[in-house]
Each structure stands twice: as structure tokens, then as C-alpha cells.
Design an enzyme around this catalytic site. Structure first.
Site, PDB file in Angstrom:
ATOM      1  N   ASP A 353     -76.118 -18.725  25.408  1.00  0.00           N
ATOM      2  CA  ASP A 353     -75.613 -19.425  26.576  1.00  0.00           C
ATOM      3  C   ASP A 353     -76.554 -19.207  27.768  1.00  0.00           C
ATOM      4  OD1 ASP A 353     -73.321 -20.808  27.882  1.00  0.00           O
ATOM      5  OD2 ASP A 353     -73.192 -18.940  29.030  1.00  0.00           O
ATOM      6  N   GLU A 390     -79.643 -22.414  24.910  1.00  0.00           N
ATOM      7  CA  GLU A 390     -79.231 -23.404  25.897  1.00  0.00           C
ATOM      8  C   GLU A 390     -80.272 -23.245  26.998  1.00  0.00           C
ATOM      9  OE1 GLU A 390     -75.189 -24.784  28.247  1.00  0.00           O
ATOM     10  OE2 GLU A 390     -75.706 -22.683  28.276  1.00  0.00           O
TER      11      GLU A 390
END
Lengths: 707, 109
Positions: A353, A390
Site C-alpha cells: 500500500d 501501489e
């Protein structure tokens, strides 16, 4: 056992309050079972002293607190073996003393008992949403776990990444809805009950949204208008990086979450399904200077967090603090953590993330050669794991296309998502983008091949696929932030009416658009990812940021599978089709040449007429032909595949490219077929009767096979 | 926790009473493992067992491993729904043959 008993470090040297202990081993960090006792080791560079605080499970007060004698401190680590502990009922923490001097980065607070950053389980949120004791002097308690799970012959599956079809899912949302029929709703065991469904759909990889222990009560509140309880539902806020979330385990209240999760992984593997974890190493649940002291802040604030020169927290994550992951100590913790999940839990891959943060220096500046990313890429234990970034953060660092890859990092391809959405809603000038996206985005990854990109059109952030074609605007009132949260650039189109409507044509168009999207996604080179429920038309009623809802906005309503049986069957077909055709799953980019002298290049581009692709501003029709002789970059042979899409409001007439003698085009997919049937099963594809006058319907996609 | 061992021609039967947890697991292990010897069928009667913790499940698994190495089987009898649930969630159930009665266990192969 006799020879072990001869070792003198299996006997105590010290005693306090009836507890026997001795000097411990520095490594490994954390609490480790050793013969006759438990070895505790914790790092802290700036503390002046430390004590080990021990509780019987669930008791409000500790049964013992043992200061680490000075001689038990080696370098910046405190280590001690404590004997005769009941490791099943033990809860432990540390009390650290040291300067409280925020301007210089120190926030020691000896009134707090701190979780071990290397704890393997955390007690305190054992049952999802059970009312916490807000006065608990130690709310998030470190625990020990058994690490002797019987994996039998299991190991990570090592499916080539280009052969994966990833299914992003939330553990609780998947089976919590009453319609799921699961016995163990909302849990790891619940997912296990639904493995037959995952097999039926055909996916071969699940990516679990965060399962590291988090506090669902963090920032919980009641909606000011509706009074609805809003919680930290998605869990992008880690309490501890080594512990699975107990509240996601049906057996969590018994402390058996580790076995339950491992059993799920083992069963998914035996059904040919890999397991990826969505890991959040960019920040922790301790927030900024106003946030609670739970672990890292009180153990070594200056080591674990990126701090401004004034001692405040950099906020590149948008959530208060930023983990200082290129500090060598923190880097090692991240590495230890991922090795632990790869080896102890047999995890197949990780999605990081806001991974751009992992490439920032302690002062926040982007590094040219980030040591953490390099370490992970070359780590021997993680060597076969898929690593997916990401590739952006909330501090404005956007690295899609240039994330430091070291030959193996892949990225969530945010550009793919945006460009496909723009094309599908009919924006002008998007045919070139679509052509790039279908080829695996060579413009973004010219040297990294197709597998650098994880292709997706929807994910947990943003609209569901149904909502993408049912809403122009986000509708986030239910989140209690006056509609200010969630992104505004959704690139969505409601097809003529905002939200639910009775108009048959609009509804038909919506479902056709969903099928168009699934078609493009599953014929694109690269690695496709589907968001849970999109295969059956799941809606969030226009909410594009459902992070705080433990209710039907997030829970998958399984009745949709019957209601939208036609869509589910279509999604399933597209997955079957992708798996059956290796020409869709190349690792390297197309060469635009015919080096095997087959008569065609590996890929050719077309428009209404063969070999006349129209990339002009006004064009909304795109077609390409993949040469089956170049499947898997020429290593395998497949049928020829012709893909055509039309985002224009009216039908167009296509002339199909001519096939070699004796071959004919056959229809596998046609989302614009008027009778509703939009695909044909493998082997049942009918011959195209008029290849010079193929009618490609309005806002439709076709996939033909030449054989 | 209390264990009563009974050896018949067909099997070794261990009837367990009480809670199997980290406090009692070592005793249970010591009572059972020595009587396995070269036997290849073990019946654990759990009718009177009130609770099985993580450590308890591991003793059962250890018994399974011992028998498995001799191509033997472990039968569990009288497993309460609650314990069955826990064994399902944590995957331990797959290692064992579950029967409702002792007679059934003894008659099975």
C-alpha cells in the site's frame, strides 16, 4: 531431551517475585519459545531502561514486572529468558524509560505498557467489534503463538505471474452478508467455505485487503445525521506487522487465528489458488503527535517514524505518520516481517500500500536507489514471491511506470484504470491509450515487459464496476465527512440516469458496459485483477470510499449471483477464455514483426477496415489481431485472436482481416448481440458468416478466434 | 484432566476427561505416547472433554503423526459440536476419523 538439559542457558540465574530468569539471546527479536522458557528480545536505541511486563490473559493487572538488568542489554537490544511461563495464557509488553523530548524526536512515556513490534499475535480485539475496555492499562497485548503448523506438502504455488487472475477481496465483506450461507461468517474459515465459489469463478489468486492486526474501533464515530456506527473497517492502519487480525478468525476468541489463517492458505493452495496480502508498511495506527502511544512511539520514536526537523511527524501517508522504512533498523523489521509471512504462512505475494513511501529517505526525499526496495527484490527468502507496488503516495510522489523495480517489482497500473474508463465512457482521443493498455502498456514499461503492470479497472478504492456505469458523481454522505472524502476523478458515466432506474435500455447498457470492461481486462496483456463482487454486479450505491462501513455497503450480497446470473456467467467465461489462450499471456512485449515468417506480425492493428487502425481524436473503434504462432512470445501455439471494441453510440460495420487458407473466424464474445447471449463456450464458437460485413454493435466488444 | 487407558486387541483406547490446554497437555502427551508402541489404531474418547486449546490440539496432532508413521489411524469419539467447530476452523479435523460411538470406532478400519 537429555543432551539439551546439559546446556546451562536452560537454567535460571536470577529470581524476582518468584519468577526465574536469565540473560537471553539477542536474536531473533520478539518472544521465542525455548526449552523451559521464553526468550524476549527488544530493540530500543534511546531508552534508558526497560522492563518486561507480564499478564495472565485478560487480567487487568500484571502478575510480574521484571526490569532488564544492565548486563542483559547488548548494544541497543534488551534480552532475557524467563522460565516456566504458560505460553498459551501469557500476555507481555515492555515499559521503556527515556527522555520525553519531542523536539529531538523522543517520546518515551514510562506510564505506558508497549506492544512488542515483533509480537506474533496481539490480544485485545479478539472478537470483531466486541466492546473494548477503554480503561485497560494495556489494550493491545503481545502474545506468543505456536509455529509448528502441519503444512504437509504445501508450499507457495509459484504460478507464473502472467497466468494469474487476481481477485481482490476483504475478508469480512466476502461472507458477512446473511445471503452468503457461510457458517463462519466474516472470517478466514468463511472464505474457506467459499473456495468452491472461487474455483467456479476461475480465479487463481486472492489478494486479501489488510489482515495485519488493526483496531476496528480506531477513529470510530457515530454518523452525525444517521447515528450509524462508523468504524475502521478496511483496516489500512496497522497495529502490528507480524500478527494476523484475530477478529477475522472464527477462532480468534480462542487465540487460534494463526492456525485458522494457515489452514485457509493451505486449502486455497491445494485448490490452485495463490494468496497475496495487501500490506501497509507506510504508517502505523499511532497517528501523529496527538495519537496514542501503543508500541513504536514509546519504544524508539526517532527510529520508527519520519520526523520533521522540529520533531513532528511527516504525513506522506495522509493518515498522520510515516514509517521510517529506509532506516536500517526499520528496513530489517520489514524484511523480517515479509520473510516471516512468506516462510511461516506460505504467502505467495505482497501488494504494498502506498509503496512510493518505501522509496523515501528519512527526511522524506525520494531516493534514487532505495535500500528497502532493493533488499526486498534480492532477498533469498522472498525470491519467488510476487512483489507489487501501489506506486504512489499521499505526499504527491507518483511513480507508475518508474517505480524502482530491480527487475521484479510489479505495479498497480493506475494509468490502465484511468484510460480504460475514459475509453469506455466514450471520451474522444482514447483509442491510442486503449491500444497501449491492451498490449500491457509498453509506453509505461518499455524494458520491463507486460508483467510489470497489474491491470485493473476497479479496486477497493473508488467505484465498483456496476457503479462506474451507474453514477457520474460519488455519493459519500454515509461516510460522515460531508461528502469531502473519496476521489472526484472517477472517470465514470451513469449511462443516462444517476443511480438506480427502471429504464430498460439504460440498465441493458450498464450491464453491456460491465461486460465490455471485463472483456478488455481479460484480453489485455499483463496481470488482470478483479474486485470482489464485480463479477455479479455489486453496488455501493455510488459510494466510492466505503472504508468505514461494517454493513451492506461493503458486504457481498450473494443473491446478486442469481439476479445477475448472465453477468456472472460472462465473467466466468472471460476467465476461462483467458486461461485457454496463451496468446493473451505473454511476458515480453510484442515486437510488431513476423520473425517466424508466419504471414502476420505478432500483433496487428485494425479499424473498420483491416490494417487501417484509426487513432485519430474522433475515433472510438479499435481492433487488433494477435497471431497465435506467437503465443507466450513464440514458445507456444494458439488460435489467432481478433479483438474489437466500439465506444461509439452507434453500430459500425467491420471488415475482418483475412485468415490463412482454410481458417475461419469464430465468435467467442459479442457483448452487442441483440438476443442477450454475449458469449459462446469454449469449443462451441459459431463461424462468422459475413467476415466482410461484421456488425459491431453500439458500445460493444467482440472477441473472435481464428482457427 | 484425567486419562484412562484401555488396551484391547483392536485398538488402544484413551478416555480423556476435563480440559486439554497448555497446563494439561504435557501430562496427556506423557500418558498416551508410551502406550502407542507398535499399535496402529488409537481411539481417543473425548466425550468428557470440556475444552481443547491450541496446545491441546497439538497433542492430538502428535498422536496422529505417531500413528501415521505406522500407517495407523486415530479415531475421535464423542467430540462435542463446539470442539468439532474449533477443529474445523483450525484445520485439525482433517487428520482424524470422527465417529459418534466407541463401538463404531472399534468396528471401523
Amino acid at each position: 531431551m537429555a543432551e539439551y538439559d546439559l546446556r546451562i542457558d536452560y537454567y535460571p540465574t536470577h529470581e524476582l517475585q518468584g519468577i526465574e530468569y536469565r540473560r537471553g539471546h539477542v536474536l531473533p527479536f520478539g518472544a521465542t519459545m525455548v526449552p523451559n522458557g521464553v526468550n524476549f528480545s527488544v530493540y530500543s536505541s534511546a531508552s534508558t531502561s526497560c522492563s518486561l511486563v507480564m499478564f495472565e490473559r485478560g487480567e487487568p493487572l500484571p502478575f510480574a514486572e521484571i526490569p532488564f538488568p544492565e548486563e542483559f542489554r547488548i548494544g541497543n537490544a534488551y534480552c532475557m529468558i524467563v522460565f516456566d511461563l504458560d505460553f498459551e495464557s501469557l500476555e507481555y509488553g515492555y515499559r521503556m524509560d527515556g527522555p520525553h523530548d519531542p523536539a529531538n524526536g523522543h517520546r518515551f512515556d514510562n506510564s505506558k505498557i508497549l506492544s512488542d513490534p515483533y509480537a506474533k499475535a496481539i490480544g485485545g480485539r479478539d472478537t470483531w467489534m466486541a466492546s473494548p475496555d477503554w480503561d485497560n492499562i494495556y489494550p493491545f497485548r503481545s502474545r506468543l503463538v505456536f509455529e509448528d503448523f502441519d503444512w504437509e506438502h504445501d508450499r507457495p504455488l509459484q504460478i507464473p505471474i502472467e497466468d494469474l487472475v487476481i481477485y481482490e477481496m476483504h475478508v469480512r465483506s466476502f461472507t458477512m452478508h446473511p445471503s452468503s450461507g457461510a457458517k463462519y461468517k466474516g472470517t478466514f474459515a468463511g472464505i474457506r467455505e467459499k473456495i468452491p465459489y472461487l474455483k467456479e469463478l476461475g480465479i487463481n489468486c486472492v489478494e486479501l485487503m489488510p489482515i495485519y492486526e488493526f483496531d476496528e474501533w480506531e477513529h470510530s464515530k457515530l454518523h452525525s445525521d444517521t447515528g450509524q456506527q462508523l468504524v475502521n473497517y478496511w483496516g489500512y492502519s496497522t497495529l502490528n506487522f507480524f500478527s494476523p487480525k484475530a477478529g477475522y478468525a472464527a477462532s480468534g476468541k480462542l487465540g487460534m487465528q494463526v492456525d485458522e489463517l494457515k489452514t485457509l492458505i493451505k486449502d486455497l493452495h491445494s485448490n490452485g489458488i495463490e494468496v497475496f496480502l495487501d500490506v501497509v508498511f507506510n504508517h502505523t495506527a499511532e497517528g501523529d503527535h496527538r495519537g496514542p502511544t501503543i508500541s513504536f512511539k514509546g519504544i524508539d520514536n526517532k527510529t520508527y517514524y519520519m520526523l520533521t526537523p522540529e520533531g513532528y511527524y511527516f504525513n506522506f501517508s495522509g493518515t498522520g505518520n510515516t514509517l521510517n522504512c529506509n532506516n536500517p533498523v526499520v528496513r530489517n523489521m520489514v524484511l523480517d516481517c515479509l520473510r516471516y509471512w512468506a516462510s511461516e504462512y506460505h504467502i505467495d505475494g505482497f501488494r504494498f500500500d502506498l509503496a512510493a513511501i518505501l522509496g523515501r529517505a528519512p527526511d522524506g526525499s525520494p531516493l534514487n536507489n532505495p535500500p528497502l526496495l532493493e533488499s526486498l527484490a534480492f532477498d533469498p527468502v522472498l525470491a519467488k514471491c510476487k512483489l507489487i507496488a501501489e506506486a504512489w503516495d499521499a505526499g504527491g510522489l507518483y511513480q507508475v511506470g518508474n517505480f524502482p523495480a530491480y527487475g521484479r517489482w510489479a505495479e498497480w497500473n493506475g494509468k490502465y484504470r484511468d484510460h480504460i474508463r475514459q475509453y469506455l465512457k466514450g471520451d474522444a482521443g482514447r483509442v491510442g491509450h486503449l491500444a497501449q493498455a491492451i498490449q500491457g502498456s509498453p509506453w509505461l514499461y518499455p524494458t520491463r515487459g507486460t508483467t510489470a503492470g497489474i491491470n485493473f479497472i476497479t479496486c477497493h478504492d473508488g467505484f465498483t464496476l456496476y457503479d462506474l456505469f451507474a453514477y457520474n458523481e460519488k455519493h459519500n454522505q454515509a461516510n460522515g465527512e460531508n461528502g469531502n472524502d473519496g476521489c472526484n476523478d472517477n472517470e465514470s458515466w451513469n449511462c443516462g440516469c444517476e443511480g438506480e432506474c427502471d429504464d430498460t435500455e439504460i440498465n441493458a447498457l450498464r450491464y453491456r458496459q460491465i461486460k465490455n470492461a471485463l472483456t478488455i481486462l481479460l484480453v489485455s496483456q499483463g496481470v488482470p485483477m478483479i474486485y470482489m463482487g464485480d463479477e455479479m454486479g455489486r453496488t455501493q450505491h455510488g459510494n466510492n470510499n466505503t472504508y468505514c462501513h461494517d454493513n451492506e455497503l461493503n458486504w457481498l450480497n450473494w443473491a446478486l449471483k442469481d439476479k445477475n446470473a448472465d453477468l456472472f456467467a460472462f465473467a466466468r467465461h472471460m476467465i476461462v477464455f483467458r486461461k485457454a489462450h496463451p496468446v493473451l499471456r505473454n511476458r515480453d512485449h510484442f515486437t510488431y514483426s513476423d520473425y517466424k515468417n508466419t504471414g502476420f506480425a505478432d500483433i496487428t492493428f485494425h479499424g473498420a477496415n483491416p490494417y487501417q487502425a484509426d487513432f485519430s481524436e474522433g475515433s472510438r473503434v479499435f481492433a487488433c489481431m494477435l497471431n497465435g504462432q506467437y503465443a507466450k512470445n513464440g514458445a507456444e501455439t494458439d488460435d489467432h485472436i481478433y479483438i474489437a471494441t466500439n465506444s461509439y453510440w452507434d453500430a459500425v460495420v467491420l471488415e475482418l482481416p483475412q485468415l490463412p487458407g482454410g481458417m475461419h473466424w469464430h465468435t467467442s464474445v459479442n457483448t452487442g448481440m441483440p438476443n442477450g447471449a454475449s458469449y459462446f463456450d469454449l469449443g462451441q464458437e459459431p463461424v462468422v458468416e459475413h467476415p466482410k460485413h461484421f456488425i459491431l454493435g453500439p458500445r460493444s466488444a467482440i472477441v473472435l478466434i481464428g482457427k | 484432566m484425567k486419562v484412562t487407558i484401555q488396551e484391547t486387541e483392536a485398538a488402544v483406547i484413551a478416555a480423556i476427561e476435563g480440559s486439554i490446554d497448555s497446563k494439561t497437555a504435557p501430562d496427556l502427551q506423557q500418558s498416551i505416547l508410551p502406550v502407542i508402541n507398535d499399535r496402529n489404531k488409537m481411539v481417543l474418547d473425548l466425550t468428557e472433554v470440556t475444552f481443547v486449546s491450541s496446545a491441546g490440539l497439538r497433542v492430538l496432532l502428535m498422536v496422529y503423526r505417531q500413528l501415521k508413521s505406522k500407517d495407523g489411524k486415530v479415531f475421535l469419539v464423542g467430540v462435542s459440536d463446539e470442539i468439532k467447530d474449533v477443529m474445523f476452523m483450525t484445520g485439525f479435523i482433517t487428520f482424524f476419523e470422527i465417529t459418534s460411538t466407541l463401538e463404531e470406532a472399534l468396528a471401523s478400519n
